[in-house]
Design an enzyme around this catalytic site. Structure first.
Site, PDB file in Angstrom:
ATOM      1  N   ASP A 272       0.805  -1.219   0.000  1.00  7.29           N
ATOM      2  CA  ASP A 272       0.000   0.000   0.000  1.00  7.29           C
ATOM      3  C   ASP A 272       0.838   1.270   0.000  1.00  7.29           C
ATOM      4  O   ASP A 272       1.713   1.448   0.849  1.00  7.29           O
ATOM      5  CB  ASP A 272      -0.920  -0.004   1.226  1.00  7.29           C
ATOM      6  CG  ASP A 272      -1.972   1.083   1.164  1.00  7.29           C
ATOM      7  OD1 ASP A 272      -2.287   1.551   0.055  1.00  7.29           O
ATOM      8  OD2 ASP A 272      -2.483   1.464   2.241  1.00  7.29           O
ATOM      9  N   ASP A 644      -6.522   2.864  10.037  1.00  6.54           N
ATOM     10  CA  ASP A 644      -5.879   3.629   8.982  1.00  6.54           C
ATOM     11  C   ASP A 644      -6.741   4.851   8.694  1.00  6.54           C
ATOM     12  O   ASP A 644      -7.646   5.174   9.458  1.00  6.54           O
ATOM     13  CB  ASP A 644      -5.605   2.781   7.733  1.00  6.54           C
ATOM     14  CG  ASP A 644      -6.883   2.316   7.030  1.00  6.54           C
ATOM     15  OD1 ASP A 644      -7.982   2.792   7.388  1.00  6.54           O
ATOM     16  OD2 ASP A 644      -6.782   1.488   6.114  1.00  6.54           O
TER      17      ASP A 644
END
Length: 735
Positions: A272, A644
């Site tokens: 990511d 996140d």
């Protein structure tokens, strides 16, 4: 001041320039001048299109705000609302006969069903662990988690506990009985494994011999056929490796010498560059790109200290077995299986910019354009890898890029055009770059079939992302009224319609056998018993992958894909009128989760506010002060949750909504922030790098960032947290 190099009008930060010139281009057949000239042309041509797409987002949100201001409360006239959405360009027409045509997709995405990890590419250790999580020890996963209770002396702390070990072995044998049953016997009765005439022969306690109920489940073995060290089985397209070693502690105490049961687990991993990282400048980008380069070249290593010992972690090699009767694609009598997870890379979406490059217009480059060019450039090392390089990613010549936070088919088409331009620059065949479409914005959910059509030759992945999707749901209907409490979001009509329509759309557009249809994250890495009980719902819904928070979770979730034949479920769903059901769910999908009666008690409001503020602060303090984009953050009840930016978006927008509709006051929010800052400080007291926010919260950049996310949250584009986080992180870094 950042030193910059002029490359055909692009002002490139020296660190990024040197990385590309010194570490990337020298190993490729691409001239420096050609690369930078082509890069500059892409930026020049596509930046105005990107600008226009973002302007359209803002215009549509203003139109939505007007609707809700004049039609407060839950949607009362759905036909009128739907017509309005069409008029403002929110709902697109679905092209006729949408059928994806994606080619050259690796089996892990097109044919197999199994867990998927998402890890920050900035963290080399996490990236290596995830890539190596293709295979995981079921014994370890069961022993070290709460899947098995600690009752009757089966505690898991301290030295090895044989009572708990026996529980693990019993559980694993029951799993094997279900996944690869023996003919009229149980694995608990096995005393020896042998291979006879390429078939598995199993000796039982009573002296008799049996085999598999389906002998074709025996794929291969390692070692001597009379006493194999490994027995490889296959069920529902994924593998189980029974490891036999009587010299090891567990194997020595097992009648058949079984030392472990290893499952094929994380079939794919998303490295990511987006929600789970804190990347705000050129130096951050270079670190991320270096890890991507190292992992594709097979050279990424990390020194790890564990249990007082230091060792080097590197990518696992492929696994090789002598072929059994059920072997597929054996070569010279050997079966070779991928030793690592197939890797996607999640690029940044269309919104953010980065100072790594300043355009000829004097603006920061769009980060999504930067990522597309550089990450696909690096992927040439994998696509063109020499035969001597044993470790690689794709075997089909493809590059897999997940594109997050797209809002519409038009934005998907732009991503496809961007990839097409990159392919031309790098001399790649059209559609080499495969696209992962994240269905995590409300307008994308409404138009998911049209979005698939917009990249029909590229799409290799769609999935639902409940967290960001909830944040957008709140922001989209911000002015309609007070939203239900966070815990009630998942029981709303919109949520069930959203999850169901995504699978229906994928199947109706021909993704079975071509692409992944995925589901979202299990956020609690310590609550594995609950995950094992609940997450089976994802494959049962027809999803051939779902996100998990750790390699251990991947191993445990892999059991669900042995219990559920996803391909069969998808085939059965396709026999129904998927298009009709997809359309029938539109009204539910568009039902805004506004509380009909927002009559919560003061205590309920206080609890919700505390929970939101604590979650915001717990995540933001690590992001701003330490540059940690994803970590296990204890919630207000000290339950560790993987946080996140998506979870941050929900919590901040939820408070914004309650402020707007006077459920809470500014003073109450400020008091809650200060109250929760003290709790977060205590929860992080053991971290030597931690900077306390209290009592001098006014001097804490992290506290100020958290406050801004709430009090400036209404004006943030689509409620995103990135612009404010990046601004505050740059202040901390002094850039």
């Amino acid at each position: 001041m950042t030193v910059r190099i002029n490359c055909f009008g692009l002002q490139v930060a020296d660190s990024l320039y040197r990385f590309i010139e010194d570490k990337v281009l020298p190993g490729l057949q691409i001239k420096s001048a050609d690369f930078w000239k082509g890069f500059a042309a892409i930026v020049k041509d596509l930046t105005p299109i990107n600008d226009a797409l973002l302007a359209k987002r803002d215009r549509i949100q203003r139109d939505l705000d007007k609707w809700h201001q004049t039609h407060p409360g839950p949607i009362k006239d759905m036909p009128a609302y739907r017509q309005y959405l069409k008029e403002i360009g929110y709902i697109d027409e679905i092209p006729a006969n949408v059928v994806a045509s994606t080619q050259n997709v690796d089996d892990e995405l097109a044919l197999q069903a199994g867990p998927q990890l998402v890890v920050p590419v900035l963290n080399a250790r996490y990236a290596l662990n995830a890539a190596n999580a293709r295979w995981g020890s079921l014994y370890d996963a069961l022993y070290g988690t709460d899947v098995l209770s600690e009752e009757d002396g089966a505690t898991k702390g301290g030295a090895f506990n044989p009572i708990r070990g026996a529980k693990v072995v019993a559980y694993a044998r029951q799993f094997l009985d279900q996944a690869a049953p023996l003919l009229k016997a149980s694995y608990s009765d096995v005393v020896a494994y042998t291979v006879v005439a390429n078939k598995l022969a199993v000796k039982l306690k009573d002296g008799s011999t049996t085999g598999l109920l389906d002998e074709k489940q025996f794929v291969g073995y390692q070692g001597d056929p009379a006493a194999p060290s490994s027995v490889l089985l296959r069920n529902n397209g994924i593998h189980i490796d029974i490891e036999i070693d009587k010299t090891k502690t567990i194997g020595a105490s097992d009648l058949a010498g079984v030392n472990d049961v290893v499952l094929e687990a994380a079939l794919s991993t998303i490295l990511d560059l987006e929600d789970s990282v804190a990347v705000v400048d050129a130096d951050d980008k270079v670190l991320a790109y270096e890890n991507w380069l190292g992992i594709l070249k097979g050279t990424l290593v990390e020194e790890v200290s564990k249990g007082g010992k230091t060792f080097t972690r590197r990518l696992n090699p492929d696994r090789q077995y002598k072929a059994g009767i059920g072997a597929v694609n054996a070569k010279d009598g050997l079966v070779t299986l991928h030793g690592r997870s197939l890797l996607f890379l999640r690029n940044v979406g269309h919104l953010m910019t980065n100072p790594a490059i300043i355009t000829s217009e004097g603006k920061e480059v769009y980060e999504g354009i930067l990522d597309a060019v550089v990450t696909v450039l690096i992927a040439l090392y994998d696509i063109n890898r020499p035969a001597a390089q044993a470790i690689g990613n794709t075997r089909k010549g493809s590059v897999y890029i997940v594109k997050p936070k797209m809002h519409s088919p038009e934005e998907v088409a732009f991503a496809s055009e961007l990839f097409s331009r990159v392919e031309k620059l790098l001399g790649l065949p059209e559609n080499t770059v495969k696209l992962g479409i994240m269905d995590e914005e409300r307008r994308m959910s409404v138009n998911i079939k049209a979005a698939i059509a917009a990249a029909g030759a590229r799409v290799a992945f769609i999935n639902t992302g409940f967290l960001d999707r909830t944040g957008d749901e709140i922001h989209t209907g911000m002015y309609g009224g007070a939203m239900v409490r966070k815990g009630k979001m998942k029981v709303g009509k919109w949520f069930n319609a959203y999850e169901r329509r995504n699978v229906l759309a994928g199947l109706d557009c021909g993704l079975r056998g071509r692409a992944q249809i995925g589901k979202g994250m299990w956020p609690a890495p310590d609550l594995m018993r609950e995950m094992v009980e609940q997450k089976i719902a994802h494959p049962q819904a027809g999803a051939n992958t779902a996100w998990v928070p750790s390699p251990t979770a991947a191993t445990l979730h892999a059991m669900h894909y042995h219990q559920v034949n996803v391909a069969k479920i998808q085939e059965d769903m396709e026999k129904k009128d998927t298009a009709a059901e997809y359309e029938s769910l539109m009204d539910d999908l568009l039902t805004v989760p506004i509380a009909l009666y927002p009559d919560w008690t003061k205590e309920e409001i206080r609890e919700a506010l505390n929970n939101n503020c604590q979650g915001i602060l717990g995540y933001v303090v690590r992001w701003i002060d330490q540059g940690v984009g994803c970590s296990k953050v204890p919630d207000i009840y000290n339950v560790g949750l993987m946080e996140d930016r998506a979870t941050l978006r929900i919590s901040s927008q939820h408070i914004v909504n309650w402020l707007l509709h006077k459920i809470v006051t500014v003073n109450e929010v400020n008091e809650a922030l200060q109250r929760m800052a003290s709790i977060v400080d205590m929860q992080n007291a053991g971290d030597p790098l931690y900077k306390p926010m209290m009592p001098n919260y006014k001097d804490s950049f992290a506290f100020q960032a958290a406050s801004d996310l709430i009090f400036k949250g209404l004006e943030q584009p689509n409620g995103y947290t990135e612009p404010l986080l990046h601004a505050w992180r740059r202040q901390v870094k002094g850039v």
